[in-house]
Write a protein that holds these residues in place. Structure first.
Motif, PDB file in Angstrom:
ATOM      1  N   SER A  92       0.857  -1.179   0.000  1.00 17.30           N
ATOM      2  CA  SER A  92       0.000   0.000   0.000  1.00 17.30           C
ATOM      3  C   SER A  92       0.896   1.232   0.000  1.00 17.30           C
ATOM      4  CB  SER A  92      -0.890   0.021   1.246  1.00 17.30           C
ATOM      5  OG  SER A  92      -0.091   0.221   2.411  1.00 17.30           O
ATOM      6  N   PRO A  93       0.355   2.392  -0.373  1.00 21.09           N
ATOM      7  CA  PRO A  93       1.175   3.605  -0.310  1.00 21.09           C
ATOM      8  C   PRO A  93       1.744   3.870   1.078  1.00 21.09           C
ATOM      9  CG  PRO A  93      -0.781   4.004  -1.630  1.00 21.09           C
ATOM     10  CD  PRO A  93      -0.953   2.648  -1.007  1.00 21.09           C
ATOM     11  N   GLU A  94       0.959   3.591   2.098  1.00 21.65           N
ATOM     12  CA  GLU A  94       1.429   3.835   3.468  1.00 21.65           C
ATOM     13  C   GLU A  94       2.586   2.920   3.820  1.00 21.65           C
ATOM     14  OE1 GLU A  94      -2.484   5.304   2.685  1.00 21.65           O
ATOM     15  OE2 GLU A  94      -1.749   3.235   2.581  1.00 21.65           O
ATOM     16  N   GLN A  95       2.464   1.638   3.474  1.00 22.05           N
ATOM     17  CA  GLN A  95       3.551   0.697   3.754  1.00 22.05           C
ATOM     18  C   GLN A  95       4.797   1.056   2.967  1.00 22.05           C
ATOM     19  OE1 GLN A  95       4.153  -1.766   0.975  1.00 22.05           O
ATOM     20  NE2 GLN A  95       6.139  -2.053   1.951  1.00 22.05           N
ATOM     21  N   LEU A  96       4.619   1.447   1.690  1.00 23.48           N
ATOM     22  CA  LEU A  96       5.767   1.802   0.867  1.00 23.48           C
ATOM     23  C   LEU A  96       6.480   3.024   1.428  1.00 23.48           C
ATOM     24  CD1 LEU A  96       7.428   1.297  -1.699  1.00 23.48           C
ATOM     25  CD2 LEU A  96       5.773   2.707  -2.956  1.00 23.48           C
ATOM     26  N   ALA A  97       5.725   4.013   1.876  1.00 22.99           N
ATOM     27  CA  ALA A  97       6.330   5.212   2.459  1.00 22.99           C
ATOM     28  C   ALA A  97       7.126   4.863   3.715  1.00 22.99           C
ATOM     29  CB  ALA A  97       5.252   6.242   2.777  1.00 22.99           C
ATOM     30  N   GLU A  98       6.616   3.925   4.505  1.00 25.96           N
ATOM     31  CA  GLU A  98       7.344   3.513   5.709  1.00 25.96           C
ATOM     32  C   GLU A  98       8.641   2.797   5.342  1.00 25.96           C
ATOM     33  OE1 GLU A  98       6.682   0.926   9.839  1.00 25.96           O
ATOM     34  OE2 GLU A  98       5.140   0.948   8.276  1.00 25.96           O
ATOM     35  N   ASP A 156       3.170  14.404   0.854  1.00 23.91           N
ATOM     36  CA  ASP A 156       2.912  13.000   1.165  1.00 23.91           C
ATOM     37  C   ASP A 156       1.704  12.513   0.381  1.00 23.91           C
ATOM     38  OD1 ASP A 156       0.579  13.849   2.525  1.00 23.91           O
ATOM     39  OD2 ASP A 156       1.522  13.689   4.492  1.00 23.91           O
ATOM     40  N   TRP A 157       1.395  11.229   0.535  1.00 18.38           N
ATOM     41  CA  TRP A 157       0.348  10.607  -0.271  1.00 18.38           C
ATOM     42  C   TRP A 157      -1.006  11.256  -0.052  1.00 18.38           C
ATOM     43  CZ3 TRP A 157       0.586   7.385  -4.285  1.00 18.38           C
ATOM     44  CH2 TRP A 157      -0.598   6.780  -4.719  1.00 18.38           C
ATOM     45  N   ASN A 158      -1.368  11.539   1.191  1.00 18.48           N
ATOM     46  CA  ASN A 158      -2.669  12.134   1.471  1.00 18.48           C
ATOM     47  C   ASN A 158      -2.784  13.521   0.857  1.00 18.48           C
ATOM     48  OD1 ASN A 158      -3.632   9.922   2.895  1.00 18.48           O
ATOM     49  ND2 ASN A 158      -2.820  10.662   4.850  1.00 18.48           N
ATOM     50  N   ALA A 159      -1.736  14.309   0.961  1.00 19.30           N
ATOM     51  CA  ALA A 159      -1.765  15.640   0.366  1.00 19.30           C
ATOM     52  C   ALA A 159      -1.852  15.555  -1.149  1.00 19.30           C
ATOM     53  CB  ALA A 159      -0.523  16.426   0.791  1.00 19.30           C
ATOM     54  N   LEU A 160      -1.192  14.580  -1.738  1.00 23.82           N
ATOM     55  CA  LEU A 160      -1.222  14.425  -3.192  1.00 23.82           C
ATOM     56  C   LEU A 160      -2.632  14.174  -3.694  1.00 23.82           C
ATOM     57  CD1 LEU A 160       0.417  14.178  -5.849  1.00 23.82           C
ATOM     58  CD2 LEU A 160       0.579  11.718  -5.386  1.00 23.82           C
ATOM     59  N   GLN A 161      -3.407  13.399  -2.963  1.00 23.11           N
ATOM     60  CA  GLN A 161      -4.746  13.038  -3.428  1.00 23.11           C
ATOM     61  C   GLN A 161      -5.664  14.246  -3.585  1.00 23.11           C
ATOM     62  OE1 GLN A 161      -4.871   9.833  -4.489  1.00 23.11           O
ATOM     63  NE2 GLN A 161      -2.762  10.037  -3.749  1.00 23.11           N
ATOM     64  N   SER A 162      -5.408  15.306  -2.841  1.00 23.46           N
ATOM     65  CA  SER A 162      -6.245  16.505  -2.939  1.00 23.46           C
ATOM     66  C   SER A 162      -5.564  17.625  -3.718  1.00 23.46           C
ATOM     67  CB  SER A 162      -6.615  17.007  -1.534  1.00 23.46           C
ATOM     68  OG  SER A 162      -5.436  17.291  -0.781  1.00 23.46           O
ATOM     69  N   ASP A 163      -4.416  17.342  -4.313  1.00 27.55           N
ATOM     70  CA  ASP A 163      -3.670  18.346  -5.062  1.00 27.55           C
ATOM     71  C   ASP A 163      -4.302  18.547  -6.438  1.00 27.55           C
ATOM     72  OD1 ASP A 163      -1.067  19.974  -5.394  1.00 27.55           O
ATOM     73  OD2 ASP A 163      -1.079  18.657  -7.152  1.00 27.55           O
ATOM     74  N   SER A 164      -4.605  19.790  -6.785  1.00 28.22           N
ATOM     75  CA  SER A 164      -5.315  20.062  -8.034  1.00 28.22           C
ATOM     76  C   SER A 164      -4.461  19.758  -9.263  1.00 28.22           C
ATOM     77  CB  SER A 164      -5.773  21.524  -8.063  1.00 28.22           C
ATOM     78  OG  SER A 164      -4.659  22.399  -7.961  1.00 28.22           O
ATOM     79  N   ARG A 165      -3.168  19.992  -9.181  1.00 28.21           N
ATOM     80  CA  ARG A 165      -2.292  19.698 -10.327  1.00 28.21           C
ATOM     81  C   ARG A 165      -2.282  18.201 -10.623  1.00 28.21           C
ATOM     82  NH1 ARG A 165      -0.466  18.528 -14.145  1.00 28.21           N
ATOM     83  NH2 ARG A 165       1.425  19.127 -15.294  1.00 28.21           N
TER      84      ARG A 165
END
Length: 369
Positions: free
Chosen positions: A66-72, A346-355
């Protein structure tokens, strides 16, 4: 996972070398890129990452849940050395995309972009830029620094291992789409790697399991397959990976073990001064150079800055114990230049990023799933 892995890594590194030598080694990336087995680092893997010859880590699909596991996982790899190791992956799109599902976008193949070019060249270049951004942004949001992309091989319709990984048969189209994709990578702060120099597309044999031989003359290759490398150059291509292909009319050794290809042609004739990676030294195409230490020595002697040892931790251990090379300041500087300069969301911020949302929407509008 406990909070002490980085301290244990440093203790093991110091036990192998004097404190001054160990400190210098931690601050300087070595010439070996290796892999890890699973979702988390083992104590043995931490010791490998601390070794002075280690300079980077390559990840595979088995390292992703998962993205969370990969980031860890990437955070622990970065913490293993005082100077964080470069973390790379083969993540091109199409059938070569290591991380899929659970949030990662299914990216089109390079051949899909080439076919789109046939319908609308300018829109295809825009698509390549947006796909490059999505590719790099998702990786960087999980702590991955670098991807071995784009493929610059020409699509002769012959090579099964290249296949849909190639943009097009025309080297001009390949260069333009590659440049557009690289622009997208750079928007997320990621460097690029052109492969497989001077070209793998003309031969049918797969260098993973065979030793391909391309019988063409040098100037034929340079006037066709190698053209994207000359047109793009180091200002655009941060790195190049030579092919495990023998071109006997040029040299008896595969390109990645050949001083003629790496030094005389790539460095001198094409004026390329970026990073040169070997392809994976455990592939059958590399077997002509001997055992793992002989292969690494041959590649580094030919002019490669870094060698890859994948899917064989036993061979990685052998190489780290036996390779005897002096650090090249030029190679160290090139490898360091591949690391992202600015932090990324981070992944959570990316999901709401307009670009990012725009880039994903652009893909879904113009390319088939």
């Amino acid at each position: 996972m406990s909070a002490s892995p980085s301290r244990s890594v440093r203790r093991s590194a110091k036990s192998a070398k004097s404190p001054a030598t160990a400190a210098a080694a931690r601050q300087m990336p070595g010439p070996v890129m290796l892999d890890v087995v699973g979702h988390r680092l083992t104590s043995q893997e931490r010791d490998r990452l601390a070794h002075p010859l280690t300079g980077a880590v390559i990840l595979f699909a088995r390292n992703y849940d998962s993205p969370e596991q990969l980031a860890e996982l990437t955070a622990h790899i970065h913490e293993a050395r005082d100077e964080p190791l470069l973390i790379a992956v083969d993540h091109e799109g199409g059938r070569v995309q290591r991380f899929r599902d659970k949030g990662f976008t299914h990216l089109p193949s390079m051949q899909d972009l080439g076919r789109y070019w046939e319908r609308d060249p300018l829109q295809a270049m825009r698509a390549a830029t947006e796909m490059g951004y999505v590719l790099a942004a998702e990786l960087r949001a999980c702590g991955v620094d670098f991807s071995f992309t784009p493929v610059l091989d020409l699509d002769y319709g012959v090579s099964k291992v290249v296949g849909t990984r190639a943009f097009h048969r025309d080297p001009r189209v390949v260069a333009m789409l590659a440049r557009a994709l690289i622009q997208g990578l750079s928007l997320a702060g990621m460097r690029s790697c052109g492969k497989h120099f001077p070209g793998h597309g003309f031969v049918d044999a797969d260098s993973h399991v065979a030793i391909p031989v391309d019988e063409r003359e040098l100037e034929q290759i340079m006037a066709d397959d190698a053209m994207p490398y000359g047109w793009l150059g180091a200002p655009v291509l941060s790195a190049v990976m030579p092919a495990h292909v023998i071109y006997p009319r040029v040299d008896a050794s595969p390109a990645g073990f050949s001083k003629i290809w790496v030094q005389q042609i790539l460095r001198q004739r094409l004026k390329y001064d970026g990073v040169v990676f070997s392809d994976d030294l455990t592939m059958e195409g590399a077997s002509v150079a001997g055992d793992i230490t002989a292969r690494a020595t041959a590649a580094l002697s030919a002019g490669c800055d870094m060698v890859l040892v994948c899917n064989r931790p036993d061979l990685a251990d052998t190489l780290l114990a036996s390779l005897n090379v002096a650090a090249s300041p030029a190679s160290v500087a090139r490898i360091r230049a591949l690391k992202p300069v600015e932090p990324f969301m981070d992944w959570n911020a990316l999901q709401s990023d307009s670009r990012y949302q725009y880039a994903r929407d652009f893909r879904s509008q113009i390319l088939s799933e």
